[in-house]
Design a protein around this motif. Structure first.
Motif, PDB file in Angstrom:
ATOM      1  N   LEU A   1      33.077  42.759  33.071  1.00 44.76           N
ATOM      2  CA  LEU A   1      32.784  41.246  34.226  1.00 44.76           C
ATOM      3  C   LEU A   1      31.673  40.523  33.626  1.00 44.76           C
ATOM      4  CD1 LEU A   1      34.288  40.555  36.050  1.00 44.76           C
ATOM      5  CD2 LEU A   1      32.582  40.958  37.600  1.00 44.76           C
TER       6      LEU A   1
ATOM      7  N   ILE B   1      37.670  35.176  37.263  1.00 46.45           N
ATOM      8  CA  ILE B   1      37.339  35.718  39.035  1.00 46.45           C
ATOM      9  C   ILE B   1      36.500  34.743  39.059  1.00 46.45           C
ATOM     10  CG2 ILE B   1      36.906  37.717  40.235  1.00 46.45           C
ATOM     11  CD1 ILE B   1      39.245  38.043  38.099  1.00 46.45           C
TER      12      ILE B   1
ATOM     13  N   VAL C   1      38.126  36.796  46.570  1.00 45.56           N
ATOM     14  CA  VAL C   1      38.173  35.619  45.539  1.00 45.56           C
ATOM     15  C   VAL C   1      39.639  36.254  45.324  1.00 45.56           C
ATOM     16  CG1 VAL C   1      38.195  38.120  43.591  1.00 45.56           C
ATOM     17  CG2 VAL C   1      36.421  38.472  45.413  1.00 45.56           C
TER      18      VAL C   1
ATOM     19  N   SER D   1      41.029  36.410  32.183  1.00 43.76           N
ATOM     20  CA  SER D   1      41.229  35.900  33.556  1.00 43.76           C
ATOM     21  C   SER D   1      39.349  35.387  33.700  1.00 43.76           C
ATOM     22  CB  SER D   1      41.645  36.936  34.295  1.00 43.76           C
ATOM     23  OG  SER D   1      42.525  36.721  33.878  1.00 43.76           O
TER      24      SER D   1
ATOM     25  N   SER E   1      44.767  33.303  35.969  1.00 49.06           N
ATOM     26  CA  SER E   1      44.628  33.857  34.686  1.00 49.06           C
ATOM     27  C   SER E   1      45.912  32.614  33.903  1.00 49.06           C
ATOM     28  CB  SER E   1      45.988  35.316  34.800  1.00 49.06           C
ATOM     29  OG  SER E   1      46.843  34.770  33.276  1.00 49.06           O
TER      30      SER E   1
ATOM     31  N   ALA F   1      41.014  41.875  39.013  1.00 56.23           N
ATOM     32  CA  ALA F   1      39.922  41.674  38.789  1.00 56.23           C
ATOM     33  C   ALA F   1      39.511  43.106  38.824  1.00 56.23           C
ATOM     34  CB  ALA F   1      39.425  40.991  40.046  1.00 56.23           C
TER      35      ALA F   1
ATOM     36  N   PRO G   1      41.713  35.846  41.470  1.00 52.76           N
ATOM     37  CA  PRO G   1      42.170  35.571  40.181  1.00 52.76           C
ATOM     38  C   PRO G   1      42.390  34.479  39.542  1.00 52.76           C
ATOM     39  CG  PRO G   1      41.862  37.839  41.558  1.00 52.76           C
ATOM     40  CD  PRO G   1      42.020  36.720  42.263  1.00 52.76           C
TER      41      PRO G   1
ATOM     42  N   ASP H   1      32.178  31.083  39.041  1.00 59.29           N
ATOM     43  CA  ASP H   1      32.986  32.186  37.820  1.00 59.29           C
ATOM     44  C   ASP H   1      32.455  32.991  37.719  1.00 59.29           C
ATOM     45  OD1 ASP H   1      34.802  30.512  39.708  1.00 59.29           O
ATOM     46  OD2 ASP H   1      34.393  28.824  37.790  1.00 59.29           O
TER      47      ASP H   1
END
Length: 275
Positions: free
Chosen positions: A71, A106, A117, A104, A121, A50, A119, A98
């Motif tokens: 982000l 997060i 948190v 990705s 992928s 992240a 992540p 989200d």
């Protein structure tokens, strides 16, 4: 000449349902795509998977982004100026949002009163190598009628979690009474994910043998008169059956069934050498 064997309607309906459930499970940003589980604290730290430096302050998540770090939330870029600090929250228990960083997602969530948190992928190894979940052949004998009996007042029910150190508190609106394998049984039910539905977490005599040891779940929808159909063929694994990066709840003690429910999903291939 070979003869055509028609699939019974019960089996056909189960196969269609399970195929849809498998597609949902293998979503590019579903729980199979989780690569890390980070627990946030007051100290600002950078996290694997992240962008930014993360911390918690006044029941909200703070994210400090460096120039060039991206982000997004709801399609909007959050890093709009040098030294941008983003505030997320407060987030309610078992809630989450989200954010997007490149390919990705997060996930920022609260579990057991703490911020996490995760992540996700689409290139995660668990998702890439996923080959489906084994399950019992559908059997109508494990689809049984029951009755939902509301409690006079919903009961806050504390249960453990798949990870040590946290607990989950669910509101239990009532219990489901039914008969299986010649025994009269009950299951405490929690509120489900959709309005009007109930969620049941349970173990049984197959748990740790042919089915995942910690838990399985079943969603049911009571009719107006309280009648329900408990189709254990549609009992499914929770995320913790596949990955240690999950915080799944455990069933309440009274939901440990003293019968073998030989229906529904079995131990995932990913865990079969760990049972």
């Amino acid at each position: 000449m070979p003869t055509h064997t028609e699939i019974p309607p019960f089996t056909a309906a189960w196969e269609q349902w399970h195929a849809a459930h498998e597609r949902q499970r293998a979503h590019p940003h579903g729980f199979l795509a989780v690569t890390h589980l980070h627990w946030l604290g007051n100290t600002s730290v950078r996290l694997d998977g992240a962008p930014g430096a993360w911390s918690v302050e006044d029941d909200a998540v703070r994210i400090l982004l460096e120039p060039g770090e991206s982000l997004q939330r709801d399609g909007q870029e959050l890093n709009t100026e040098v030294g941008t600090t983003i505030t997320i929250g407060p987030i309610e228990e078992r809630g989450g949002i989200d954010l997007v960083a490149g390919e990705s997602v997060i996930e920022v969530a609260k579990r057991g009163g703490k911020y996490v948190v995760r992540p996700r992928s689409p290139n995660a190894a668990l998702l890439r190598d996923y080959r489906g979940t084994p399950a019992y052949a559908p059997n109508p004998e494990f689809s049984v009628a029951g009755t939902f009996v509301p409690f006079p007042v919903p009961r806050p029910t504390t249960v453990g979690a798949a990870v040590e150190g946290i607990q989950h508190v669910y509101e239990a609106p009532g219990e489901i009474r039914f008969e299986l394998a010649g025994q009269e049984l009950t299951l405490t039910a929690f509120n489900g994910f959709t309005p009007g539905s109930l969620l049941v977490l349970f173990t049984d005599r197959t748990s740790g043998r042919t089915t995942y040891a910690a838990n399985r779940s079943l969603s049911v929808v009571p009719a107006a008169d309280g009648s329900v159909q408990l189709d254990f063929n549609r009992a499914v694994n929770l995320p913790c059956a596949y990955t240690d990066l999950a915080t799944c709840p455990l069933p309440p003690a009274e939901n440990r069934l003293p019968v073998a429910v030989e229906a529904g999903e079995k131990i995932p291939y990913e865990r079969q050498d760990q049972q």
